[in-house]
Design a protein around this motif. Structure first.
Motif, PDB file in Angstrom:
ATOM      1  N   ALA A  93       0.848  -1.197   0.000  1.00 41.88           N
ATOM      2  CA  ALA A  93       0.000   0.000   0.000  1.00 41.88           C
ATOM      3  C   ALA A  93       0.883   1.247   0.000  1.00 41.88           C
ATOM      4  O   ALA A  93       0.621   2.210  -0.735  1.00 41.88           O
ATOM      5  CB  ALA A  93      -0.921   0.003   1.211  1.00 41.88           C
ATOM      6  N   PHE A  94       1.934   1.217   0.801  1.00 44.34           N
ATOM      7  CA  PHE A  94       2.872   2.338   0.862  1.00 44.34           C
ATOM      8  C   PHE A  94       3.527   2.572  -0.503  1.00 44.34           C
ATOM      9  O   PHE A  94       3.621   3.711  -0.975  1.00 44.34           O
ATOM     10  CB  PHE A  94       3.938   2.051   1.925  1.00 44.34           C
ATOM     11  N   TYR A  95       3.980   1.496  -1.132  1.00 41.34           N
ATOM     12  CA  TYR A  95       4.666   1.629  -2.424  1.00 41.34           C
ATOM     13  C   TYR A  95       3.746   2.200  -3.500  1.00 41.34           C
ATOM     14  O   TYR A  95       4.166   3.037  -4.313  1.00 41.34           O
ATOM     15  CB  TYR A  95       5.218   0.276  -2.875  1.00 41.34           C
ATOM     16  N   PHE A  96       2.491   1.774  -3.505  1.00 40.35           N
ATOM     17  CA  PHE A  96       1.573   2.281  -4.529  1.00 40.35           C
ATOM     18  C   PHE A  96       1.147   3.715  -4.250  1.00 40.35           C
ATOM     19  O   PHE A  96       0.879   4.478  -5.185  1.00 40.35           O
ATOM     20  CB  PHE A  96       0.363   1.351  -4.680  1.00 40.35           C
ATOM     21  N   TYR A 103      -8.062   5.132   5.760  1.00 44.62           N
ATOM     22  CA  TYR A 103      -8.360   3.709   5.972  1.00 44.62           C
ATOM     23  C   TYR A 103      -7.254   3.032   6.784  1.00 44.62           C
ATOM     24  O   TYR A 103      -7.534   2.170   7.628  1.00 44.62           O
ATOM     25  CB  TYR A 103      -8.538   2.989   4.631  1.00 44.62           C
ATOM     26  N   VAL A 104      -6.015   3.428   6.540  1.00 45.00           N
ATOM     27  CA  VAL A 104      -4.900   2.857   7.300  1.00 45.00           C
ATOM     28  C   VAL A 104      -5.038   3.197   8.781  1.00 45.00           C
ATOM     29  O   VAL A 104      -4.822   2.346   9.658  1.00 45.00           O
ATOM     30  CB  VAL A 104      -3.547   3.353   6.742  1.00 45.00           C
ATOM     31  N   ILE A 152       1.431   8.955   7.358  1.00 50.81           N
ATOM     32  CA  ILE A 152       0.475   7.973   7.885  1.00 50.81           C
ATOM     33  C   ILE A 152       0.822   6.563   7.423  1.00 50.81           C
ATOM     34  O   ILE A 152       0.824   5.612   8.220  1.00 50.81           O
ATOM     35  CB  ILE A 152      -0.965   8.313   7.443  1.00 50.81           C
ATOM     36  N   LEU A 153       1.142   6.400   6.136  1.00 46.30           N
ATOM     37  CA  LEU A 153       1.427   5.059   5.595  1.00 46.30           C
ATOM     38  C   LEU A 153       2.703   4.455   6.167  1.00 46.30           C
ATOM     39  O   LEU A 153       2.865   3.230   6.156  1.00 46.30           O
ATOM     40  CB  LEU A 153       1.526   5.125   4.067  1.00 46.30           C
ATOM     41  N   SER A 154       3.598   5.309   6.671  1.00 42.35           N
ATOM     42  CA  SER A 154       4.845   4.781   7.233  1.00 42.35           C
ATOM     43  C   SER A 154       4.643   4.196   8.632  1.00 42.35           C
ATOM     44  O   SER A 154       5.419   3.344   9.072  1.00 42.35           O
ATOM     45  CB  SER A 154       5.909   5.884   7.294  1.00 42.35           C
ATOM     46  N   LEU A 155       3.576   4.613   9.323  1.00 46.10           N
ATOM     47  CA  LEU A 155       3.381   4.201  10.720  1.00 46.10           C
ATOM     48  C   LEU A 155       3.200   2.696  10.901  1.00 46.10           C
ATOM     49  O   LEU A 155       3.865   2.099  11.765  1.00 46.10           O
ATOM     50  CB  LEU A 155       2.197   4.962  11.325  1.00 46.10           C
TER      51      LEU A 155
END
Length: 237
Positions: free
Chosen positions: A35-38, A81-82, A140-143
């Motif tokens: 998800a992070f990569y996209f 959503y994350v 947020i996606l890194s958390l």
């Protein structure tokens, strides 16, 4: 030929939207790394749609609206959503009600308001006021990745603590729309003096990512805000 050139930026924007949709699917499967990569891919494409629009001189109101709609998914819905998933999986210290996790979508609401406001705010042509949604999305996606790859018990407890997650959610929605000027990475003059702030930021960002991996992404965004605040104070002097 002009018609084809006109649609190239819009096509790139739609690819950004597609990247966000794919990221959302991976997030629903708790595959936060993909998800992070996209999301990263979507942000990369988000930069280049504007670049090609200016290059081909085909910027249009349609492109502006498409860009915001695509960002709403990639940099608004996905991070919301994350946070929903992280709250859902966190320690139930405040309440065990399932509805509590939906507070994660406050990030999405804050992102939506910022994107709409950005389109009508004429002050944000050369810099930003409030944190851009792509930067917030990366934070947020890194958390969950910090949570997944860290061996620190302190970080594990912190990232599963509902109080801490709520602070992140509310703080995120606030800084997205705060009246805080943040510098842009756009380079207009190719001199070190004119781009010293950007160079310092990029060097520190590289060091953060090299030494802290996914945690370095979160540190980079925090450093960006802090450096902007310090720069604002310096300019006022």
């Amino acid at each position: 030929m002009h018609t084809i050139k006109k649609q190239i930026p819009n096509l790139i924007t739609l690819l950004n939207l597609l990247s966000g949709c794919i990221a959302l699917v991976y997030a629903t499967e708790s595959n936060f790394e993909y998800a992070f990569y996209f999301v990263c891919l979507g942000i990369f494409l988000d930069f280049f749609d504007g670049f090609f629009a200016r290059l081909f001189k085909v910027a249009s109101p349609l492109g502006l609206q498409l860009d915001s709609l695509a960002d709403m998914v990639t940099s608004g819905l996905v991070p919301g959503y994350v946070m929903f998933m992280m709250l859902k999986d966190s320690q139930h210290e405040i309440t065990s009600l399932p509805m509590f996790a939906y507070l994660g979508f406050i990030v999405t609401l804050g992102s939506c308001y910022r994107l709409a406001n950005f389109n009508i705010d004429t002050r944000q042509t050369d810099s930003f006021i409030g944190l851009p949604t792509p930067a917030n999305a990366l934070f947020i996606l890194s958390l969950p990745l910090v949570l997944h790859y860290s061996d620190s018990l302190f970080l594990l407890e912190l990232m599963t603590n509902q109080y801490f997650l709520l602070v992140i959610i509310v703080g995120s929605a606030y800084i997205l729309n705060a009246e805080v000027p943040l510098f842009s990475l756009k380079i207009k003059k190719f001199t070190l003096q004119d781009n010293l702030l950007q160079v310092v930021f990029l060097l520190f960002s590289l060091l953060f990512v090299v030494f802290f991996q996914f945690g370095g992404v979160a540190l980079t965004i925090l450093f960006y805000v802090l450096l902007s605040v310090v720069n604002n104070k310096w300019i006022k002097k």
